[in-house]
Design a protein around this motif. Structure first.
Motif, mmCIF file in Angstrom:
data_model
loop_
_atom_site.group_PDB
_atom_site.id
_atom_site.type_symbol
_atom_site.label_atom_id
_atom_site.label_comp_id
_atom_site.label_asym_id
_atom_site.label_seq_id
_atom_site.Cartn_x
_atom_site.Cartn_y
_atom_site.Cartn_z
ATOM 1 N N THR A 96 1.960 -11.178 -71.034
ATOM 2 C CA THR A 96 2.364 -12.302 -70.175
ATOM 3 C C THR A 96 2.774 -11.790 -68.796
ATOM 4 O OG1 THR A 96 3.902 -14.101 -69.954
ATOM 5 C CG2 THR A 96 4.700 -12.199 -71.157
ATOM 6 N N LEU A 97 2.318 -12.508 -67.762
ATOM 7 C CA LEU A 97 2.503 -12.018 -66.392
ATOM 8 C C LEU A 97 3.709 -12.706 -65.742
ATOM 9 C CD1 LEU A 97 0.934 -9.956 -64.786
ATOM 10 C CD2 LEU A 97 -0.312 -11.834 -63.707
ATOM 11 N N ALA A 98 4.525 -11.892 -65.084
ATOM 12 C CA ALA A 98 5.694 -12.465 -64.398
ATOM 13 C C ALA A 98 5.242 -13.249 -63.164
ATOM 14 C CB ALA A 98 6.637 -11.338 -63.984
ATOM 15 N N PRO A 99 5.945 -14.342 -62.789
ATOM 16 C CA PRO A 99 5.563 -15.120 -61.611
ATOM 17 C C PRO A 99 5.561 -14.231 -60.368
ATOM 18 C CG PRO A 99 7.334 -16.207 -62.829
ATOM 19 C CD PRO A 99 7.135 -14.873 -63.451
ATOM 20 N N GLY A 100 4.569 -14.445 -59.515
ATOM 21 C CA GLY A 100 4.515 -13.688 -58.267
ATOM 22 C C GLY A 100 3.753 -12.394 -58.389
ATOM 23 N N LEU A 101 3.359 -12.036 -59.622
ATOM 24 C CA LEU A 101 2.617 -10.790 -59.828
ATOM 25 C C LEU A 101 1.158 -11.102 -60.148
ATOM 26 C CD1 LEU A 101 5.388 -9.493 -59.849
ATOM 27 C CD2 LEU A 101 4.731 -8.185 -61.872
ATOM 28 N N THR A 102 0.254 -10.210 -59.757
ATOM 29 C CA THR A 102 -1.143 -10.393 -60.133
ATOM 30 C C THR A 102 -1.494 -9.479 -61.297
ATOM 31 O OG1 THR A 102 -1.691 -8.837 -58.396
ATOM 32 C CG2 THR A 102 -1.973 -11.169 -57.895
ATOM 33 N N LYS A 103 -0.862 -8.301 -61.326
ATOM 34 C CA LYS A 103 -0.974 -7.453 -62.512
ATOM 35 C C LYS A 103 0.220 -6.519 -62.543
ATOM 36 C CE LYS A 103 -4.024 -3.753 -60.640
ATOM 37 N NZ LYS A 103 -3.211 -2.596 -60.649
ATOM 38 N N VAL B 4 5.061 2.391 -54.172
ATOM 39 C CA VAL B 4 4.863 0.960 -53.914
ATOM 40 C C VAL B 4 3.369 0.661 -53.900
ATOM 41 C CG1 VAL B 4 5.191 -0.909 -52.271
ATOM 42 C CG2 VAL B 4 6.990 0.782 -52.595
ATOM 43 N N VAL B 5 2.933 -0.252 -54.787
ATOM 44 C CA VAL B 5 1.505 -0.569 -54.843
ATOM 45 C C VAL B 5 1.215 -2.023 -54.501
ATOM 46 C CG1 VAL B 5 0.956 1.254 -56.485
ATOM 47 C CG2 VAL B 5 1.647 -1.016 -57.312
ATOM 48 N N GLY B 6 2.255 -2.808 -54.254
ATOM 49 C CA GLY B 6 1.986 -4.205 -53.921
ATOM 50 C C GLY B 6 3.288 -4.950 -53.688
ATOM 51 N N THR B 7 3.147 -6.225 -53.333
ATOM 52 C CA THR B 7 4.353 -7.019 -53.115
ATOM 53 C C THR B 7 4.384 -8.191 -54.081
ATOM 54 O OG1 THR B 7 3.181 -8.207 -51.395
ATOM 55 C CG2 THR B 7 4.683 -6.483 -50.678
ATOM 56 N N ILE B 8 5.598 -8.658 -54.318
ATOM 57 C CA ILE B 8 5.783 -9.803 -55.208
ATOM 58 C C ILE B 8 5.541 -11.063 -54.388
ATOM 59 C CG2 ILE B 8 7.414 -10.983 -56.727
ATOM 60 C CD1 ILE B 8 8.955 -8.330 -56.874
ATOM 61 N N GLY B 9 4.780 -11.988 -54.924
ATOM 62 C CA GLY B 9 4.494 -13.226 -54.207
ATOM 63 C C GLY B 9 5.699 -14.145 -54.148
ATOM 64 N N GLU B 10 5.612 -15.176 -53.281
ATOM 65 C CA GLU B 10 6.737 -16.091 -53.063
ATOM 66 C C GLU B 10 7.208 -16.745 -54.356
ATOM 67 O OE1 GLU B 10 6.846 -19.629 -50.312
ATOM 68 O OE2 GLU B 10 6.384 -18.023 -48.898
ATOM 69 N N SER B 11 6.252 -17.016 -55.251
ATOM 70 C CA SER B 11 6.640 -17.730 -56.473
ATOM 71 C C SER B 11 7.502 -16.871 -57.383
ATOM 72 C CB SER B 11 5.389 -18.185 -57.219
ATOM 73 O OG SER B 11 4.596 -17.054 -57.526
ATOM 74 N N GLY B 12 7.558 -15.576 -57.118
ATOM 75 C CA GLY B 12 8.361 -14.713 -57.974
ATOM 76 C C GLY B 12 9.720 -14.404 -57.379
ATOM 77 N N LEU B 13 10.019 -15.024 -56.244
ATOM 78 C CA LEU B 13 11.284 -14.727 -55.571
ATOM 79 C C LEU B 13 12.050 -16.025 -55.340
ATOM 80 C CD1 LEU B 13 9.818 -12.329 -52.862
ATOM 81 C CD2 LEU B 13 11.087 -11.653 -54.904
ATOM 82 N N VAL B 14 13.366 -15.968 -55.408
ATOM 83 C CA VAL B 14 14.115 -17.201 -55.145
ATOM 84 C C VAL B 14 14.394 -17.373 -53.661
ATOM 85 C CG1 VAL B 14 15.162 -17.441 -57.398
ATOM 86 C CG2 VAL B 14 16.297 -16.055 -55.662
ATOM 87 N N GLY B 15 14.394 -16.272 -52.910
ATOM 88 C CA GLY B 15 14.671 -16.418 -51.490
ATOM 89 C C GLY B 15 13.860 -15.430 -50.698
ATOM 90 N N SER B 16 13.719 -15.706 -49.401
ATOM 91 C CA SER B 16 12.843 -14.879 -48.580
ATOM 92 C C SER B 16 13.379 -13.458 -48.429
ATOM 93 C CB SER B 16 12.703 -15.518 -47.203
ATOM 94 O OG SER B 16 13.980 -15.623 -46.602
ATOM 95 N N ARG B 17 14.684 -13.303 -48.506
ATOM 96 C CA ARG B 17 15.257 -11.985 -48.280
ATOM 97 C C ARG B 17 15.688 -11.318 -49.585
ATOM 98 N NH1 ARG B 17 13.462 -9.991 -44.221
ATOM 99 N NH2 ARG B 17 15.140 -8.461 -44.130
ATOM 100 N N GLU B 18 15.229 -11.868 -50.703
ATOM 101 C CA GLU B 18 15.659 -11.293 -51.971
ATOM 102 C C GLU B 18 15.101 -9.878 -52.130
ATOM 103 O OE1 GLU B 18 14.189 -13.095 -55.540
ATOM 104 O OE2 GLU B 18 15.997 -12.542 -56.650
ATOM 105 N N LEU B 19 15.916 -9.021 -52.667
ATOM 106 C CA LEU B 19 15.486 -7.654 -52.940
ATOM 107 C C LEU B 19 15.121 -7.581 -54.416
ATOM 108 C CD1 LEU B 19 18.322 -5.773 -51.023
ATOM 109 C CD2 LEU B 19 16.013 -6.232 -50.228
#
Lengths: 174, 782, 229
Positions: free
Chosen positions: B108-115, B148-163
């Motif tokens: 199962t894939l976490a939100p905001g991730l592609t793989k 670092v191989v990629g970034t988490i998409g917006e749907s996987g973060l609650v805020g724009s500055r979330e770490l």
């Protein structure tokens, strides 16, 4: 000013001797020019002749003329008519000053200088009147104010003319 | 009264607003900017619900842990995933960290991730990427050493500055027993956690909203009255050419309406600009995506209708006491003396509304939102109502002093109402800000004062799961620059039955293992040698230890935290068992159970013992805490750290307080601008008088000073009243949240300082025109 | 040129330009203690500019102004302000009373600017208001009194410091003739009683008639009629 009407008016308050009349006139109106007794005498005889006054009585002893005059009904009517008739406003269409200014311009003299000097003279008179007004009673004040307003009118004319000298010069030169 | 006439008059007023020449423009612009700022703030507020729901949705969609904790975990399959929660803190910022190890390709894939990243790789949030790449993130790179191989998409973060990051792992199987590791077959809260929001937090939100919006309302009201005196004269001219008094009022309303409508446009623009800016801002660990910041349509429509309507109403209300005659403006004869009773009633009713909620506190608090809003509103409105009376009463009693003072005081006496009106906004803003500052300060100390901890002994504690030998870790810590002393204790439990049995032991006692120095931190030991074992005498609540501390008795060592495959190491209570009295340890607690020196512990028991480290730090060494964290995580990725310094915790609120201060400053500056406008208007009107005063030898200094006093006195009075009301409200809020009362003088002082600054600024800015007006040109009649 | 003997305030060859227009174009002036001098002339002639220069409110572009042996035109602004406070008094056409202050406070203002304590200043002010027959207005504000009353208050204020020169710029300009004359009478009387000189700018002859002599200003040039004759 009509001396006859003034004397008649003074008689309205009661009969007076000729001498009393002259004193009353001088006191109230004759500031600058007191009445000659002869003037009173001639005026009164004219009024007597016209039936506007009558002789109320002659005092014995004393001076040459001790007649006491009283006003008649016709006299009262005459005074009334005189007071009700408005005085004709005086017109100053023939002004010496105007003539002087135009002449000065025609002869290429300094018209502004003339006007300034005239103003100064007017002001000198006005100063004297103001001073007298200040020290005098209400009657003085009213008389002086009358004169002052007339002089002021002259002065206004002077100012206006001074401001229009250039235009006037052109008009005169034509 | 027909509609067409209304429309015509309003339109005429609107035209006047824009055709008044340069001054007219400036007036409309000021009104529009003022109203616009207010509108932007209102729109922002209407967007709050959508922001919150968007955050909730996303946070719910990615829920993995601990939301699913306690649920039966699925068996390993090709759609499951092992996930470990490795949240950490870096420079006071929280970082959401996850180690992931897919059990199969269909995991199962976490939100905001592609793989999922491969072991040793990670995908990060944009903000974390920034941080890692910056110089500031140097130590963090050591802690999260993945590629670092990629970034988490917006749907996987609650805020724009979330770490946040997801890192790939391949050894999570070994940590299956750790409570931080779980197996998932899907993300998202399977069942809504009915988490009750902290009532104090709700209270805080409500008060912030009211305290911020109230001055905005006052300011909008003030903004539509900018340049009112000049307008009144224009209206008088209209009366002269034949408009009746009602028409003039409508025309005035039209002018205000024009300003307010332009203000709506400005406000929308400000809001859009602000929305973009919001994406790069983080307050108290909360950031927002610009896309989430959508005004709720109904509320936005309310703003769009209410603001122009308010502008018209305020204008008509303001003209109520004014008779505009053809030859000038007449304020209706001496206004009646302001009465105190109803003005006092407002804040008193406000207090009465809040009183029933005193002492409810955080745990069982249930604040009636209507009562809170009403009470706070009334208290703050009390400032607006009381201020005119207060200014009138005080100014009326002022006297004495020099010429400058006399000029200013007399001026104020003659028009105390307008003076009070102009500082009303300042007063409400300051009162709200002071109350909030105080509330924050109170809550902050309440949330953070960890008085149990003995900060003299240690400033940080680290716990390491069972199985890791303590000695090497201790050495690692000791090697960190800035660590003064490391106290290491192994902790575990001893029970009377095996931990493997279904119910576990009936009686159990704590055990702590450490060298004599470490043990002396938790108990008064008369003497201590390696190999000693002590039983702690505790006065109460530890019957178990009494029962177990019998020499010769065999006990089972284990760790209650490790479920399932718990260890079972036997240990016999030695004959040489000694008794000792517990003392408060660095945690501020008294331990129970047994104390052992290292050699008294059976060698195979090491796996049942987890580590507790207490570190004494030299906090002047930069980043010492980050280095300790790095060392701990290097020793064991599942190490947990707690910083004990209360000062560190309180920084959470610093941002809010700063924001509040900035907001209050902005409001004060805005109001300063309106003060300046009316000041200049007034000066221009007095051009002749000023020249005459200079002619007879008035010093420029005298006139400048009188201008200063004229602004300073009402502002000072406003600040004084605001402080009293603000402190009262602050105390009420603290009482409601059952927080110890403490007056936050620094916030009062900083507000007063800002107020004084605004006064100075207004005076300074009005000096050049004043000096220009004092030139003798004013005497020239031509 | 040296000032004429006995002269209190003298100006010679004053030039002052406002932009392209020459407000003063070689004007001169002289006044003795206790003298009342009217400055007359059409509007725009430079009357007010001459008064402003004489009073040290405006500095002329060139020319000298001598007051009591001191050269006014070379004083600093501060010195001139101090001089205006202590030695000069001012009456303007209108708009000179501070609307917020009561009448007595307005009259006391110049004294207070000189540092006189409030009580004493207001006592002196009241005695001057009595002389100008406006002491019953002491507690009223300028907005509540008539124009004539306001000018009398202004005159009281001009005289309250015992100035040696009173500058009056169209003091009756906004009054009817009755009030205007009364104001002039009170002004000149009060000035004479304190031996103060009065520089009176007016375009009204009847007001100028309260002076001892007049100076005519035309196109920035002055003409002293006394000396011309």
């Amino acid at each position: 000013m009509s001396i006859g009407h003034t004397l008649l008016g003074l008689l309205e308050s009661g009969p007076r001797h000729g001498y009393d009349l002259k004193r009353a006139f001088d006191e109230k109106f004759g500031h600058d020019r007191p009445l000659h007794y002869g003037q009173v005498y001639s005026t009164m005889s004219r009024l007597l002749k016209n039936g506007l006054v009558e002789v109320d009585g002659i005092e014995a002893g004393g001076g040459p003329e001790r007649k006491r005059y009283a006003i008649t009904e016709a006299g009262i009517t005459d005074v009334e008519r005189w007071l009700a008739t408005p005085e004709r406003p005086e017109l100053y269409l023939q002004s010496t000053l105007y003539t002087k200014v135009v002449l000065a311009l025609l002869t290429h003299r300094d018209a502004a200088d003339l006007l300034d000097t005239q103003r100064s003279e007017h002001l000198r008179t006005m100063r004297a009147l103001t001073d007298r007004k200040r020290k005098g009673d209400l009657a003085d004040q009213l008389i002086c104010d009358h004169a002052l307003f007339h002089l002021e009118a002259d002065l206004r004319w002077l100012e206006l003319t001074a401001a229009r000298l250039d235009k006037l010069r052109e008009a005169v030169a034509r | 009264m027909n509609v067409r006439q209304w429309a015509r008059d309003l339109r005429m007023g609107a035209r006047f607003a824009f055709t008044g020449g340069r001054e007219g423009w400036i007036r409309v612009l000021l009104t529009a900017v003022g109203v616009g700022l207010g509108v932007a703030l209102l729109l922002l507020t209407t967007a709050v619900p959508s922001v919150l729901s968007a955050r909730d949705q996303r946070s719910d969609a990615r829920a993995d842990y601990p939301d699913r904790y306690g649920h039966e975990q699925p068996a390993k399959a090709d759609d499951t995933l092992l996930i470990a929660k490795l949240d950490t803190t870096y420079h006071d910022q929280d970082i959401r960290g996850r180690l992931v190890q897919p059990d199969g390709p269909r995991a199962t894939l976490a939100p905001g991730l592609t793989k999922y990243p491969a072991a040793g790789d990670m995908v990060v949030s944009p903000a974390l990427k920034e941080l890692l790449e910056s110089g500031e993130g140097k130590l963090l790179r050591e802690r999260i050493p993945y590629r670092v191989v990629g970034t988490i998409g917006e749907s996987g973060l609650v805020g724009s500055r979330e770490l946040a990051y997801y890192a790939g792992a391949d050894d999570l199987d070994q940590h299956r027993d750790n409570w931080q590791v779980a197996r998932l077959d899907g993300f998202g809260g399977t069942e809504q956690m009915s988490e009750r929001m902290d009532p104090v937090l709700i209270l805080l939100v409500v008060v912030v909203l009211v305290a911020l919006l109230m001055p905005v309302a006052v300011f909008i009201a003030a903004a539509v009255r900018f340049g009112g005196e000049r307008r009144d004269r224009r209206l008088a001219a209209l009366r002269l050419v034949g408009s009746d008094s009602r028409m003039t009022h409508r025309i005035a309303a039209g002018e205000a309406l024009a300003g307010a409508l332009l203000g709506l446009v400005f406000g929308t623009v400000f809001f859009l600009i602000g929305r973009q800016a919001v994406g790069s801002v983080e307050i108290q660990g909360i950031s927002v995506f610009p896309g989430d910041l959508n005004p709720t349509p109904v509320l936005a429509a309310c703003v769009a209708l209410a603001v122009p309507a308010a502008a018209v109403l305020v204008t008509l209300f303001a003209l109520r006491g004014v008779v505009i005659e053809p030859l000038g403006v007449v304020r209706t004869a001496k206004p009646a003396r302001r009465r105190l009773w109803w003005r006092l009633l407002l804040p008193l009713v406000g207090l009465a509304m809040l009183y029933p909620m005193f002492g409810q506190g955080r745990d069982n608090g249930d604040f009636n939102k209507l009562l809170v809003i009403g009470g706070v509103l009334l208290l703050l409105a009390g400032v607006t109502a009381l201020l005119p009376w207060f200014v009138e009463a005080v100014v009326g009693r002022l006297g004495g002093g020099g010429v400058a003072w006399q000029l200013a005081v007399r001026r104020l006496q003659l028009s105390s109402g307008s003076a009070a009106r102009s500082v009303n906004g300042i007063a409400v803003a300051v009162a709200g800000a002071i109350a909030l500052q105080m509330f924050f300060a109170g809550i902050e100390s309440d949330y953070t004062s960890q008085t149990r901890y003995d900060l003299d002994r240690a400033q940080m504690s680290v716990t390491i799961p069972a199985g890791t030998p303590l000695a090497p870790v201790t050495e690692k810590f000791a090697a960190v620059k800035g660590v003064r002393k490391v106290t290491a204790l192994g902790v575990g439990s001893a029970g009377d039955k095996s931990w493997r049995t279904g119910e576990g032991p009936d009686n159990m006692a704590q055990i702590a293992i450490g060298d004599c120095a470490a043990l002396r931190d938790v108990a008064a030991l008369p003497s201590c040698h390696d190999g000693d074992v002590f039983a702690l005498d505790v006065s109460w609540n530890d019957e178990d230890t009494k029962a177990l501390a019998k020499p010769g008795r065999t006990l089972h060592l284990g760790d209650s935290e490790v479920s399932g495959k718990a260890l079972d190491v036997k240990w016999t209570v030695p004959q040489g068992l000694r008794h000792a009295r517990a003392v408060k340890d660095a945690n501020g607690m008294e331990r129970g159970g047994f104390l052992m020196t290292p050699s008294a512990l059976p060698a195979q028991a090491v796996r049942a013992i987890s580590g507790e480290f207490y570190l004494s730090l030299d906090e002047s060494v930069p980043d010492v805490k980050e280095r300790v964290r790095n060392a701990a995580l290097a020793a064991d990725p599942f190490a947990n750290m707690t910083v004990w310094t209360s000062s560190e915790e309180s920084t959470k609120f610093v941002a809010v307080r700063k924001g509040l201060l900035v907001g209050a400053t902005c409001v004060l500056l805005l109001i300063g601008a309106s003060l300046l406008v009316s000041q200049l208007e007034q000066l221009r009107e007095r051009k002749k008088l000023l020249s005459a005063l200079v002619a007879f030898g008035t010093r420029r200094r005298t006139l400048s000073l009188s201008v200063l006093w004229q602004t300073a006195v009402p502002v000072a009075l406003g600040l004084l009243l605001a402080s009293v009301v603000g402190l009262t409200l602050g105390m009420v809020l603290l009482k409601m949240s059952r927080t110890p009362l403490s007056v936050h003088w620094s916030s009062v002082l900083s507000m007063a300082g800002i107020g004084a600054g605004v006064v100075l600024l207004v005076t300074l800015l009005s000096l050049p025109p004043l000096l220009r007006l004092m030139r003798p040109d004013g005497l020239r009649t031509e | 040129m040296t000032p004429p003997p006995g002269s209190l305030l003298t100006a010679e060859n004053l030039y002052k330009a406002y932009g392209p227009t020459n407000a003063l174009d070689g004007a001169g002036f002289s006044i003795h203690p206790g003298e009342v001098v009217a400055i007359m002339g059409p509007s725009g002639s430079g009357k007010s500019t001459l008064l402003h220069c004489l009073a040290g409110i405006v500095t002329p572009d060139s020319g000298t102004i001598t007051y009591d042996g001191r050269v006014l035109s070379s004083m600093s602004d501060t010195e001139r302000s101090a001089l205006r406070r202590s030695e000069f008094g001012f009456v303007f056409q209108f708009g000179q009373l501070v609307p917020e202050l009561t009448c007595v406070e307005n009259v006391a203002l110049p004294l207070r600017l000189n540092g006189t304590p409030r009580k004493e200043a207001e006592r002196t002010a009241l005695s001057w208001m009595q002389r100008l027959e406006v002491d019953d207005l002491r507690g009223k504000r300028p907005g509540e009194v008539s124009g004539g009353q306001g000018q009398r208050v202004a005159i009281a204020r001009a005289l309250v410091t015992g100035p040696r020169v009173v500058f009056a710029d169209e003091p009756t300009g906004a009054l009817d003739s009755l009030n205007g004359e009364r104001v002039m009478e009170l002004l000149t009387e009060a000035a004479r009683s304190t031996n103060a000189a009065v520089v009176l700018v007016t375009h009204e002859a009847r007001v100028a008639a309260y002076s001892d002599r007049e100076i005519v200003v035309r196109d920035g040039k002055s003409r002293d009629m006394e000396r011309a004759v």
